[in-house]
Design a protein around this motif. Sequence first.
Motif, short mmCIF file in Angstrom:
data_model
loop_
_atom_site.label_atom_id
_atom_site.label_comp_id
_atom_site.label_asym_id
_atom_site.label_seq_id
_atom_site.Cartn_x
_atom_site.Cartn_y
_atom_site.Cartn_z
N GLN A 1 0.83 -1.21 0.00
CA GLN A 1 0.00 0.00 0.00
C GLN A 1 0.86 1.26 0.00
O GLN A 1 0.50 2.26 -0.62
N LEU A 2 2.01 1.21 0.68
CA LEU A 2 2.94 2.34 0.64
C LEU A 2 3.48 2.54 -0.77
O LEU A 2 3.63 3.68 -1.24
N LYS A 3 3.77 1.44 -1.45
CA LYS A 3 4.22 1.54 -2.85
C LYS A 3 3.13 2.16 -3.71
O LYS A 3 3.41 2.96 -4.60
N GLN A 4 1.88 1.75 -3.45
CA GLN A 4 0.76 2.30 -4.20
C GLN A 4 0.62 3.80 -3.94
O GLN A 4 0.29 4.58 -4.85
N LEU A 5 0.91 4.21 -2.71
CA LEU A 5 0.88 5.64 -2.38
C LEU A 5 1.88 6.40 -3.24
O LEU A 5 1.56 7.47 -3.78
N ASN A 6 3.07 5.85 -3.41
CA ASN A 6 4.08 6.49 -4.26
C ASN A 6 3.61 6.56 -5.72
O ASN A 6 3.83 7.57 -6.40
N VAL A 7 2.97 5.49 -6.17
CA VAL A 7 2.46 5.46 -7.55
C VAL A 7 1.41 6.56 -7.74
O VAL A 7 1.44 7.30 -8.75
N GLU A 8 0.51 6.69 -6.78
CA GLU A 8 -0.56 7.68 -6.89
C GLU A 8 -0.01 9.10 -6.80
O GLU A 8 -0.46 10.01 -7.52
N LEU A 9 0.97 9.32 -5.93
CA LEU A 9 1.59 10.64 -5.82
C LEU A 9 2.32 11.01 -7.12
O LEU A 9 2.26 12.15 -7.57
N THR A 10 2.98 10.03 -7.71
CA THR A 10 3.67 10.27 -8.98
C THR A 10 2.66 10.63 -10.07
O THR A 10 2.89 11.54 -10.88
N ALA A 11 1.53 9.93 -10.07
CA ALA A 11 0.48 10.22 -11.06
C ALA A 11 -0.07 11.63 -10.85
O ALA A 11 -0.29 12.37 -11.83
N MET A 12 -0.31 12.00 -9.59
CA MET A 12 -0.82 13.34 -9.30
C MET A 12 0.21 14.40 -9.70
O MET A 12 -0.14 15.44 -10.27
N GLY A 13 1.48 14.11 -9.43
CA GLY A 13 2.54 15.04 -9.84
C GLY A 13 2.60 15.20 -11.35
O GLY A 13 2.79 16.31 -11.86
N GLY A 14 2.40 14.07 -12.06
CA GLY A 14 2.39 14.15 -13.53
C GLY A 14 1.25 15.00 -14.05
O GLY A 14 1.43 15.77 -15.02
N LEU A 15 0.09 14.90 -13.41
CA LEU A 15 -1.04 15.74 -13.81
C LEU A 15 -0.73 17.22 -13.56
O LEU A 15 -1.05 18.07 -14.40
N CYS A 16 -0.09 17.50 -12.43
CA CYS A 16 0.28 18.89 -12.12
C CYS A 16 1.24 19.44 -13.17
O CYS A 16 1.08 20.57 -13.66
N GLU A 17 2.25 18.64 -13.51
CA GLU A 17 3.23 19.06 -14.52
C GLU A 17 2.54 19.35 -15.85
O GLU A 17 2.83 20.36 -16.51
N THR A 18 1.65 18.45 -16.26
CA THR A 18 0.95 18.62 -17.54
C THR A 18 0.08 19.87 -17.52
O THR A 18 0.05 20.63 -18.51
N ALA A 19 -0.62 20.09 -16.42
CA ALA A 19 -1.49 21.27 -16.33
C ALA A 19 -0.67 22.55 -16.42
O ALA A 19 -1.03 23.49 -17.15
#
Length: 219
Positions: free
Chosen positions: A8-26
């Motif tokens: 679940q901690l690994k999944q947290l990192n995956v989700e944070l990376t995805a959110m960061g990618g959305l921020c970068e794209t925006a």
Amino acid sequence: MRSKFDEQLKQLNVELTAMGGLCETAIANAAKALMTGDPKLAENAITIDAQIDDKEREIESLCLKLLLQQQPVARDLRQISSALKMITDMERLGDQAADISEIVTLENIRASESAGHIGDMARATIQMVNSSIEAFVRRDLELSHEVIASDDVVDALFDKVKGEIIEMIRQDRADGEHAIDLLMIAKYFERIGDHAVNIAEWVEFSITGVHAESDVEKE
């Protein structure tokens, strides 16, 4: 039980990376819209902001599940609590990208060569956001320090933009309204850099247990 927690901690990192990618794209789309005058890019940044909001709620739910269903040790607790703090700043990154895009769309504004350092600010802040999230995932203290140091670069670029805008008004007072819009956009990019610094400081806390209270004005 611990293996499930680690997953679940690994999944947290995956989700944070995805959110960061959305921020970068925006942010990137907002910047491109500003430089090119493309309204579709601006609209896309606004759409992504809604996706960022959804991702914030998903990560918040995951963090609360980790806290309530597991018994995290001190290091894990710092990582989870830091993530909760980080997503607040990341959500604001999306808001500011949307704010820039709305100015571009509503005012039909486009950055001129006379305020060229706005583009430099955009590139610098996108890199700061990228590096701050990467620092968290990699638990890279040195990279978080680099993000914090980069804020001085963004602040210096903001000062250059202000100088360029003052010169723009001096040469043609009819450009006053346009200049004010550009200044507001530059301020949003500066604040994006501030939020990247906030994220980097929470990265430091997650690793060291010490949070360096910044002078960044909270919204």
